[in-house]
Enzyme design. Sequence first.
Site, PDB file in Angstrom:
ATOM      1  N   PRO A  95       0.799  -1.220   0.000  1.00  0.00           N
ATOM      2  CA  PRO A  95       0.000   0.000   0.000  1.00  0.00           C
ATOM      3  C   PRO A  95       0.841   1.284   0.000  1.00  0.00           C
ATOM      4  CG  PRO A  95      -0.974  -1.597   1.500  1.00  0.00           C
ATOM      5  CD  PRO A  95       0.324  -2.187   1.025  1.00  0.00           C
TER       6      PRO A  95
ATOM      7  N   GLN B  48      -7.667  13.239 -45.763  1.00  0.00           N
ATOM      8  CA  GLN B  48      -6.223  13.261 -45.495  1.00  0.00           C
ATOM      9  C   GLN B  48      -5.882  13.040 -44.028  1.00  0.00           C
ATOM     10  OE1 GLN B  48      -4.727  16.938 -47.095  1.00  0.00           O
ATOM     11  NE2 GLN B  48      -4.870  16.253 -49.222  1.00  0.00           N
TER      12      GLN B  48
ATOM     13  N   ILE C 213      -2.681  -6.825  -6.519  1.00  0.00           N
ATOM     14  CA  ILE C 213      -2.126  -8.136  -6.862  1.00  0.00           C
ATOM     15  C   ILE C 213      -3.065  -8.859  -7.831  1.00  0.00           C
ATOM     16  CG2 ILE C 213      -1.188 -10.275  -5.968  1.00  0.00           C
ATOM     17  CD1 ILE C 213       0.245  -7.703  -4.997  1.00  0.00           C
TER      18      ILE C 213
ATOM     19  N   GLU D 254       4.212  -2.937 -13.268  1.00  0.00           N
ATOM     20  CA  GLU D 254       5.535  -3.487 -13.641  1.00  0.00           C
ATOM     21  C   GLU D 254       6.550  -2.367 -13.889  1.00  0.00           C
ATOM     22  OE1 GLU D 254       5.663  -6.570 -13.314  1.00  0.00           O
ATOM     23  OE2 GLU D 254       3.717  -7.416 -13.799  1.00  0.00           O
TER      24      GLU D 254
ATOM     25  N   ARG E 294     -17.312   3.849 -42.776  1.00  0.00           N
ATOM     26  CA  ARG E 294     -18.088   5.002 -42.309  1.00  0.00           C
ATOM     27  C   ARG E 294     -18.122   6.086 -43.393  1.00  0.00           C
ATOM     28  NH1 ARG E 294     -22.103   7.216 -39.267  1.00  0.00           N
ATOM     29  NH2 ARG E 294     -21.464   9.154 -38.232  1.00  0.00           N
TER      30      ARG E 294
ATOM     31  N   GLY F 211     -15.258   8.415 -33.445  1.00  0.00           N
ATOM     32  CA  GLY F 211     -16.218   9.371 -32.921  1.00  0.00           C
ATOM     33  C   GLY F 211     -16.925   8.821 -31.701  1.00  0.00           C
TER      34      GLY F 211
ATOM     35  N   ASP G   2       7.382   6.636 -15.907  1.00  0.00           N
ATOM     36  CA  ASP G   2       8.457   7.526 -15.446  1.00  0.00           C
ATOM     37  C   ASP G   2       9.610   6.758 -14.823  1.00  0.00           C
ATOM     38  OD1 ASP G   2       6.965   9.676 -16.300  1.00  0.00           O
ATOM     39  OD2 ASP G   2       6.122  10.125 -14.335  1.00  0.00           O
TER      40      ASP G   2
ATOM     41  N   THR H 121       6.359   2.087 -13.490  1.00  0.00           N
ATOM     42  CA  THR H 121       5.629   3.146 -14.188  1.00  0.00           C
ATOM     43  C   THR H 121       6.424   3.673 -15.376  1.00  0.00           C
ATOM     44  OG1 THR H 121       6.572   4.983 -12.920  1.00  0.00           O
ATOM     45  CG2 THR H 121       4.649   3.854 -11.963  1.00  0.00           C
TER      46      THR H 121
END
Length: 392
Positions: A141, A287, A170, A371, A276, A347, A375, A373
């Site tokens: 925690p 494009q 977990i 596993e 669509r 959309g 960062d 982060t």
Amino acid sequence: MSTSFSTTTDFYQIDDLLTEEHLLVRDAVRQMINRDVRPIIEDYAQRAAFPAHLIQKFAEIGAFGPTLPVEYGGGGMDYIAYGLITQEIERCDSGMRSTVSVQSSLVMWPIFAYGSEEQRQKYLPRLASGEWIGCFGLTEPNHGSNPAGMLTHFTDESDHVVLNGSKMWITNSPVADIAVVWAKNEQGRIQGLIVEKGMEGFSAPEIHNKWSLRASVTGELVFDNVKVPKANILPNVEGLRGPLGCLDNARYGIAWGAIGAAIDCYETARNYALERIQFGKPIGAFQIQQQKLAEMLTEITKAQLLAWRLGTLKNAGKATTAQISMAKRNNVDMALHIAREARQMLGGMGITGDYPIMRHMMNLESVITYEGTHDIHALILGHEITGIPAFK
């Protein structure tokens, strides 16, 4: 309009680099996923329910411990085969890949690599067959990115140890038969213990109200004076290198798995763009939509090459933690970006359960965090580049 357009996500013909066995394994997993998982996964995710019956299906296709020796119930495959398995499973759902990754890389692998022969014989065949499910207890925690600060600990009591503490976030814990738990001994050294369901004082409450990985079961591990036989301590490793070695294997699988999620989002967006009609023509004729698809395919191709090369290094025993961090960090970030772009192309329909994109996007928000982060993996790479650890 030209009719000779490419429909493949193997744009650089990476299949040519794979063996016949690789292709057979990938196709077998893809067939099972399309038959048994894809038709039901949206319903389970919407209900936040875990499809426990799929555990046996994963076992039957050899998804549990595919790189481990056959004498322990493993598949004896190489790491590229394992990567392709995770890619095909996550192409359907990250939560299902998490179930397989934990069982293979975080439970079976440490028992094989760090365990005694008796532990290997007792646990691995049952885990490979799906008779038992395992989980991996490292995160706490108050200690996620800093596992060295863990508070879970055990004391020596003659023929057993007494374990106290808790683990958080977990995967598999509420349904697990065993948990590979990392805790500090009386000297403050980290060791691994195999804790079995039913041991007095051991509980695994489920975590509810998740917006992500809703078809995966997640919980806590709580240890209140749990008596664990000394025979259940993994004898062949001490220190953080034990759990971090497991995480290297898991992160490797994630680097491949995220490509699967990206491919599913890309293919969904491409098909939608061709079907669509707006302003009298398919939106794929505009494009900006073509640019989105071109960028998606480019990023997927780069990630495929990164994963394939990492697989060859892993097979040769040369893959480093920093190389694995680069692939995990890049490929998950790539997949999340593609999911967001694909959602925009659909959309309003992109947020519905009629298409898998929003589910992938929510799942990947967890994958980019667990596993290690996004960062933290940048800091692992920064340490490798400069020699200076910025996270200590």
